[in-house]
Design a protein around this motif. Structure first.
Motif, mmCIF file in Angstrom:
data_model
loop_
_atom_site.group_PDB
_atom_site.id
_atom_site.type_symbol
_atom_site.label_atom_id
_atom_site.label_comp_id
_atom_site.label_asym_id
_atom_site.label_seq_id
_atom_site.Cartn_x
_atom_site.Cartn_y
_atom_site.Cartn_z
ATOM 1 N N ASP A 248 0.837 -1.190 0.000
ATOM 2 C CA ASP A 248 0.000 0.000 0.000
ATOM 3 C C ASP A 248 0.878 1.249 0.000
ATOM 4 O O ASP A 248 1.730 1.427 0.860
ATOM 5 C CB ASP A 248 -0.915 -0.015 1.223
ATOM 6 C CG ASP A 248 -1.899 1.132 1.219
ATOM 7 O OD1 ASP A 248 -2.190 1.671 0.126
ATOM 8 O OD2 ASP A 248 -2.390 1.498 2.303
ATOM 9 N N VAL B 168 -11.398 -8.706 -6.397
ATOM 10 C CA VAL B 168 -10.355 -7.676 -6.365
ATOM 11 C C VAL B 168 -10.501 -6.830 -7.623
ATOM 12 O O VAL B 168 -10.551 -7.361 -8.738
ATOM 13 C CB VAL B 168 -8.942 -8.297 -6.316
ATOM 14 C CG1 VAL B 168 -7.885 -7.196 -6.281
ATOM 15 C CG2 VAL B 168 -8.791 -9.212 -5.101
ATOM 16 N N THR B 169 -10.594 -5.526 -7.446
ATOM 17 C CA THR B 169 -10.708 -4.595 -8.566
ATOM 18 C C THR B 169 -9.566 -3.598 -8.499
ATOM 19 O O THR B 169 -9.347 -2.979 -7.455
ATOM 20 C CB THR B 169 -12.047 -3.845 -8.530
ATOM 21 O OG1 THR B 169 -13.117 -4.787 -8.532
ATOM 22 C CG2 THR B 169 -12.188 -2.924 -9.725
ATOM 23 N N THR C 259 -8.136 -0.229 -10.415
ATOM 24 C CA THR C 259 -8.534 0.822 -11.343
ATOM 25 C C THR C 259 -7.440 1.872 -11.431
ATOM 26 O O THR C 259 -6.900 2.315 -10.414
ATOM 27 C CB THR C 259 -9.849 1.477 -10.893
ATOM 28 O OG1 THR C 259 -10.839 0.459 -10.692
ATOM 29 C CG2 THR C 259 -10.341 2.475 -11.923
ATOM 30 N N ALA D 55 -5.826 2.254 -7.764
ATOM 31 C CA ALA D 55 -6.577 1.934 -6.551
ATOM 32 C C ALA D 55 -6.957 0.457 -6.573
ATOM 33 O O ALA D 55 -7.459 -0.044 -7.581
ATOM 34 C CB ALA D 55 -7.829 2.788 -6.447
ATOM 35 N N SER E 72 -9.275 -2.293 -4.721
ATOM 36 C CA SER E 72 -10.399 -2.552 -3.824
ATOM 37 C C SER E 72 -10.611 -4.058 -3.738
ATOM 38 O O SER E 72 -10.638 -4.730 -4.773
ATOM 39 C CB SER E 72 -11.679 -1.870 -4.335
ATOM 40 O OG SER E 72 -11.502 -0.474 -4.451
ATOM 41 N N ARG F 146 -12.691 -7.428 -1.559
ATOM 42 C CA ARG F 146 -13.685 -7.917 -0.606
ATOM 43 C C ARG F 146 -13.592 -9.432 -0.579
ATOM 44 O O ARG F 146 -13.715 -10.085 -1.609
ATOM 45 C CB ARG F 146 -15.098 -7.489 -0.981
ATOM 46 C CG ARG F 146 -16.140 -7.858 0.100
ATOM 47 C CD ARG F 146 -17.536 -7.406 -0.315
ATOM 48 N NE ARG F 146 -18.487 -7.534 0.778
ATOM 49 C CZ ARG F 146 -19.094 -8.667 1.130
ATOM 50 N NH1 ARG F 146 -18.826 -9.789 0.457
ATOM 51 N NH2 ARG F 146 -19.954 -8.685 2.138
ATOM 52 N N SER G 249 -13.238 -6.092 3.783
ATOM 53 C CA SER G 249 -13.050 -5.261 2.598
ATOM 54 C C SER G 249 -12.202 -4.049 2.953
ATOM 55 O O SER G 249 -12.206 -3.585 4.092
ATOM 56 C CB SER G 249 -14.402 -4.806 2.029
ATOM 57 O OG SER G 249 -15.117 -4.048 2.993
ATOM 58 N N ASP G 250 -11.485 -3.550 1.953
ATOM 59 C CA ASP G 250 -10.620 -2.395 2.188
ATOM 60 C C ASP G 250 -10.132 -1.871 0.840
ATOM 61 O O ASP G 250 -10.418 -2.448 -0.212
ATOM 62 C CB ASP G 250 -9.437 -2.779 3.084
ATOM 63 C CG ASP G 250 -8.856 -1.558 3.813
ATOM 64 O OD1 ASP G 250 -9.237 -0.425 3.480
ATOM 65 O OD2 ASP G 250 -8.024 -1.756 4.707
ATOM 66 N N ARG G 251 -9.383 -0.768 0.872
ATOM 67 C CA ARG G 251 -8.822 -0.173 -0.328
ATOM 68 C C ARG G 251 -7.332 0.077 -0.125
ATOM 69 O O ARG G 251 -6.907 0.511 0.956
ATOM 70 C CB ARG G 251 -9.516 1.152 -0.663
ATOM 71 C CG ARG G 251 -10.952 0.989 -1.126
ATOM 72 C CD ARG G 251 -11.609 2.344 -1.310
ATOM 73 N NE ARG G 251 -10.928 3.149 -2.311
ATOM 74 C CZ ARG G 251 -11.208 3.125 -3.621
ATOM 75 N NH1 ARG G 251 -12.162 2.326 -4.066
ATOM 76 N NH2 ARG G 251 -10.561 3.892 -4.472
ATOM 77 N N SER H 93 -3.543 1.308 -2.527
ATOM 78 C CA SER H 93 -3.132 2.021 -3.731
ATOM 79 C C SER H 93 -1.642 1.835 -3.961
ATOM 80 O O SER H 93 -0.882 1.557 -3.022
ATOM 81 C CB SER H 93 -3.456 3.514 -3.608
ATOM 82 O OG SER H 93 -2.662 4.124 -2.604
#
Length: 208
Positions: free
Chosen positions: A50, A76-77, A79, A111, A113, A115, A125-127, A129
């Protein structure tokens, strides 16, 4: 009368110790429940980390959790400046979730993301970068080589805040567990002391 007094004292002692044992069992059950709540699945590490700055675009994102996660609900996304760059579905193997990324992604900030659902049904879930700066690094190196100057020093390894955050989180969790255990011990000691005092007072009154 003497036998009646002795029986009365015995009943009081039994009642006091039943109350003390019940209190101790209540404290113990509270500790067990609190410890179970602390044991929920959490993200342990990520690759890329991160906040990291990379000079080479990553081929995948790898998330490692504290416990195995369900293979059915992991998403997992990732972007970036041009939109999503994930390819296919996330793969799960025990406590590791892997998401493949498109090749040749441009420089920029991305980013992440995610879950997942732990095996006990707890959703997480979290974010995160990370930043890709491959073009900037290549331009800088080419300029240094053309000018005939000394070779540029390798870029410093990016320091990710994830490690510091995880360490702080672990310290807070450990502090909370230590506090609960300390309170439990204090309550147990007070309960035993109160029970002993009541029994001693009952005996003294019986003697009088």
């Amino acid at each position: 009368m003497f036998l009646q007094g002795k029986n009365h004292q015995r009943v009081i002692r039994i009642g006091v110790w039943v109350a003390v044992i019940g209190l101790l069992l209540g404290v113990l059950s509270s500790i067990i429940m609190a410890t179970a709540a602390d044991a929920h699945t959490a993200l342990k590490s990520s690759d890329p980390k991160d906040g990291a700055t990379l000079t080479t675009p990553p081929a995948r994102v790898v998330l490692t959790f504290s416990e195995p996660v369900s293979t059915s609900f992991a998403t997992v996304t990732v972007t970036g400046p041009d939109g999503p760059i994930t390819e296919g579905k996330a793969g799960v193997e025990g406590d590791v979730v892997t998401q493949a990324l498109a090749s040749g992604i441009p420089d920029g900030t991305y980013a992440v993301s995610f879950r997942v659902v732990s095996e006990d049904g707890h959703p997480v879930s979290d974010r995160l970068s990370f930043t890709v700066a491959a073009g900037t690094s290549a331009t800088s190196t080419g300029t240094a080589t053309t000018s005939g100057g000394p070779a540029s020093s390798p870029p410093a390894t990016a320091v990710s805040p994830t490690g510091a955050a995880e360490s702080a989180s672990d310290q807070v969790a450990d502090s909370g567990r230590t506090t609960r255990v300390g309170l439990a011990v204090a309550v147990a000691a007070l309960a035993v002391a109160a029970g002993t005092a009541v029994i001693a007072l009952t005996r003294r009154r019986g003697a009088e």
